[in-house]
Design a protein around this motif. Structure first.
Motif, PDB file in Angstrom:
ATOM      1  N   TYR A 107      43.664  42.744  -0.116  1.00  0.00           N
ATOM      2  CA  TYR A 107      42.328  42.763   0.480  1.00  0.00           C
ATOM      3  C   TYR A 107      42.440  43.324   1.901  1.00  0.00           C
ATOM      4  O   TYR A 107      43.513  43.335   2.517  1.00  0.00           O
ATOM      5  N   THR A 108      41.313  43.794   2.445  1.00  0.00           N
ATOM      6  CA  THR A 108      41.260  44.423   3.770  1.00  0.00           C
ATOM      7  C   THR A 108      40.228  43.728   4.632  1.00  0.00           C
ATOM      8  O   THR A 108      39.102  43.456   4.173  1.00  0.00           O
ATOM      9  N   ILE A 109      40.597  43.462   5.862  1.00  0.00           N
ATOM     10  CA  ILE A 109      39.683  42.898   6.865  1.00  0.00           C
ATOM     11  C   ILE A 109      39.290  44.022   7.821  1.00  0.00           C
ATOM     12  O   ILE A 109      40.149  44.676   8.396  1.00  0.00           O
ATOM     13  N   GLN A 110      37.994  44.233   7.979  1.00  0.00           N
ATOM     14  CA  GLN A 110      37.507  45.318   8.814  1.00  0.00           C
ATOM     15  C   GLN A 110      37.672  44.997  10.308  1.00  0.00           C
ATOM     16  O   GLN A 110      37.843  43.845  10.712  1.00  0.00           O
ATOM     17  N   THR A 111      37.602  46.040  11.121  1.00  0.00           N
ATOM     18  CA  THR A 111      37.686  45.880  12.572  1.00  0.00           C
ATOM     19  C   THR A 111      36.509  45.041  13.075  1.00  0.00           C
ATOM     20  O   THR A 111      35.360  45.248  12.678  1.00  0.00           O
ATOM     21  N   GLY A 112      36.803  44.119  13.980  1.00  0.00           N
ATOM     22  CA  GLY A 112      35.773  43.230  14.489  1.00  0.00           C
ATOM     23  C   GLY A 112      35.544  42.002  13.638  1.00  0.00           C
ATOM     24  O   GLY A 112      34.688  41.183  13.961  1.00  0.00           O
ATOM     25  N   HIS A 113      36.300  41.874  12.560  1.00  0.00           N
ATOM     26  CA  HIS A 113      36.177  40.729  11.658  1.00  0.00           C
ATOM     27  C   HIS A 113      37.474  39.914  11.698  1.00  0.00           C
ATOM     28  O   HIS A 113      38.515  40.381  12.150  1.00  0.00           O
ATOM     29  N   ARG A 114      37.385  38.698  11.179  1.00  0.00           N
ATOM     30  CA  ARG A 114      38.549  37.859  10.946  1.00  0.00           C
ATOM     31  C   ARG A 114      38.426  37.258   9.555  1.00  0.00           C
ATOM     32  O   ARG A 114      37.331  36.982   9.077  1.00  0.00           O
ATOM     33  N   GLY A 115      39.591  37.069   8.916  1.00  0.00           N
ATOM     34  CA  GLY A 115      39.594  36.471   7.593  1.00  0.00           C
ATOM     35  C   GLY A 115      40.140  35.060   7.627  1.00  0.00           C
ATOM     36  O   GLY A 115      41.239  34.817   8.134  1.00  0.00           O
ATOM     37  N   VAL A 116      39.387  34.120   7.091  1.00  0.00           N
ATOM     38  CA  VAL A 116      39.809  32.730   7.006  1.00  0.00           C
ATOM     39  C   VAL A 116      40.328  32.493   5.578  1.00  0.00           C
ATOM     40  O   VAL A 116      39.573  32.624   4.607  1.00  0.00           O
ATOM     41  N   VAL A 117      41.618  32.154   5.452  1.00  0.00           N
ATOM     42  CA  VAL A 117      42.258  31.999   4.148  1.00  0.00           C
ATOM     43  C   VAL A 117      42.227  30.531   3.744  1.00  0.00           C
ATOM     44  O   VAL A 117      42.661  29.653   4.501  1.00  0.00           O
ATOM     45  N   LEU A 118      41.714  30.281   2.526  1.00  0.00           N
ATOM     46  CA  LEU A 118      41.701  28.938   1.950  1.00  0.00           C
ATOM     47  C   LEU A 118      42.617  28.936   0.737  1.00  0.00           C
ATOM     48  O   LEU A 118      42.495  29.800  -0.148  1.00  0.00           O
ATOM     49  N   ARG A 119      43.519  27.983   0.657  1.00  0.00           N
ATOM     50  CA  ARG A 119      44.444  27.854  -0.469  1.00  0.00           C
ATOM     51  C   ARG A 119      44.148  26.543  -1.179  1.00  0.00           C
ATOM     52  O   ARG A 119      44.313  25.474  -0.623  1.00  0.00           O
ATOM     53  N   PHE A 120      43.636  26.686  -2.390  1.00  0.00           N
ATOM     54  CA  PHE A 120      43.148  25.539  -3.154  1.00  0.00           C
ATOM     55  C   PHE A 120      42.075  24.792  -2.358  1.00  0.00           C
ATOM     56  O   PHE A 120      41.984  23.559  -2.396  1.00  0.00           O
ATOM     57  N   GLY A 121      41.248  25.560  -1.611  1.00  0.00           N
ATOM     58  CA  GLY A 121      40.147  24.975  -0.864  1.00  0.00           C
ATOM     59  C   GLY A 121      40.514  24.433   0.494  1.00  0.00           C
ATOM     60  O   GLY A 121      39.616  24.001   1.243  1.00  0.00           O
ATOM     61  N   LYS A 122      41.787  24.448   0.861  1.00  0.00           N
ATOM     62  CA  LYS A 122      42.237  23.933   2.157  1.00  0.00           C
ATOM     63  C   LYS A 122      42.570  25.092   3.085  1.00  0.00           C
ATOM     64  O   LYS A 122      43.103  26.108   2.655  1.00  0.00           O
ATOM     65  N   PHE A 123      42.234  24.904   4.379  1.00  0.00           N
ATOM     66  CA  PHE A 123      42.485  25.959   5.352  1.00  0.00           C
ATOM     67  C   PHE A 123      43.971  26.298   5.401  1.00  0.00           C
ATOM     68  O   PHE A 123      44.827  25.426   5.515  1.00  0.00           O
ATOM     69  N   ALA A 124      44.273  27.630   5.314  1.00  0.00           N
ATOM     70  CA  ALA A 124      45.669  28.078   5.324  1.00  0.00           C
ATOM     71  C   ALA A 124      45.978  29.029   6.463  1.00  0.00           C
ATOM     72  O   ALA A 124      47.149  29.282   6.740  1.00  0.00           O
ATOM     73  N   GLY A 125      44.968  29.555   7.156  1.00  0.00           N
ATOM     74  CA  GLY A 125      45.248  30.450   8.279  1.00  0.00           C
ATOM     75  C   GLY A 125      44.114  31.430   8.508  1.00  0.00           C
ATOM     76  O   GLY A 125      43.161  31.520   7.724  1.00  0.00           O
TER      77      GLY A 125
END
Length: 349
Positions: A58-76
């Motif tokens: 997957y790609t995150i565009q400039t000016g954006h941030r991606g919040v990663v959830l692993r099994f629904g829990k915050f991962a980074g």
């Protein structure tokens, strides 16, 4: 297998032969089925692997941030660029635009957004804009709040509804600020109210650990309600007339007072100069008299004659006619009409 002429079209064989044919056909079908099962398994595996490979990147565009959830829990939180995740729903990425400035309007709504946007008011927005001031007046105040998502994790998980939270806090802060100040103060000090509004709103949001950064607060329109607008305009016109008269009086004061002060300074300086001149002249006269007195005391006759001659030097040039009289002359009356007699005799000639 023998041929039976009485059988006009049926299978000429025993029942045992038919079972053999059926058994062979079934055996062939089972063999084909086993081979097809392996093939379909391979196809399914390939399809699953392809889907996994496609969904893992997957790609995150400039000016954006991606919040990663692993099994629904915050991962980074990931930065802009190309990234990979565990597919099949194990990892889920929420894209958050952290550089975009969002705007919330209070007291009005945009009917047609754009360069020439049109705004409208309705009963709901009217409730937002009607605020009681510190001097017990009702004010119709419209404003906007601009913000951006500074911390995507806090923005997503610290508060339930960030946008509604901003709206609720903004209304509370606006009513608190206006309620502590007079109508005239809010009307005449918009920049100061904007600054206080932004600082108070940011302080409350920071206390909630919301991850929201307030970019700006702007008062768009500050007017009295329609029901009292005419009366307010009359009062405002009277105040403006008062200010005009005060300004004119101040202008006259600034023009006349310096002039009077300058004239006073001129007169004082002139008087001081005159006083200094008279004092210096008096001192000179006194010094001269003292010198003459000393000379007179040392040689009275000489000094007396000198003063007599000096006086004549000053008086005679200023005299129109000079008469020289013999010391033996008893009276000067015969000489007083000499000019008239001369002019008369000249006329007769």
């Amino acid at each position: 297998m023998s041929w039976d002429p009485r059988n006009q079209g049926g299978y000429q064989g025993s029942e045992k032969d038919i079972e053999e044919v059926i058994r062979q056909a079934k055996s062939q079908f089972e063999s084909f089925k086993n081979k097809g099962k392996g093939l379909w398994t391979l196809v399914i595996i390939l399809i699953i692997a392809g889907i996994g490979a496609l969904t893992a990147a997957y790609t995150i565009q400039t000016g954006h941030r991606g919040v990663v959830l692993r099994f629904g829990k915050f991962a980074g939180v990931v930065s802009p660029g190309l990234h990979f995740k565990i597919p099949f729903g194990v990892d889920r990425v929420i894209d958050v635009h952290t550089e975009k400035v969002e705007t919330e309007a209070f007291g009005f709504r945009s009917a047609t957004p754009g360069v020439r946007a049109k705004f409208q008011k309705d009963p709901e927005t009217a409730k937002e804009s009607m605020i009681l001031t510190g001097d017990l007046n009702v004010i119709d105040m419209e404003w906007i709040v601009q913000y951006r998502r500074q911390d995507p994790r806090k923005f997503l998980f610290s508060i339930h509804d960030p946008v509604q939270t901003i709206r609720d806090i903004s209304e509370t802060v606006a009513r608190q600020i206006v309620g502590d100040r007079s109508f005239d103060y809010v009307l005449q000090n918009r920049e100061e109210v904007n600054r206080i509004f932004q600082d108070d709103l940011q302080e409350i949001l920071d206390g909630y650990d919301s991850g929201i950064r307030i970019v700006g607060v702007r008062l768009q329109n500050v007017v009295p309600p329609d029901a009292v607008k005419n009366a307010f305009n009359e009062v405002n016109e009277a105040q403006q007339e008062k200010e005009r008269l005060i300004n004119e009086a101040q202008e006259t004061y600034n023009r006349e007072i310096p002039k009077a002060r300058g004239e006073a300074e001129r007169l004082i300086n002139s008087a001081q100069g005159y006083a200094l001149e008279r004092v210096n002249r008096a001192k000179g006269e006194t010094s001269r008299f003292s010198d003459v007195l000393a000379e007179y005391r040392s040689a009275k006759e000489v000094t007396k004659k000198r003063l007599y001659l000096e006086t004549y030097q000053e008086v005679i040039p200023k005299a129109k006619d000079v008469y020289v009289i013999d010391s033996k002359q008893k009276t000067i009356l015969p000489m007083l009409d000499l000019d008239k007699m001369g002019s008369r005799s000249g006329g007769e000639q």
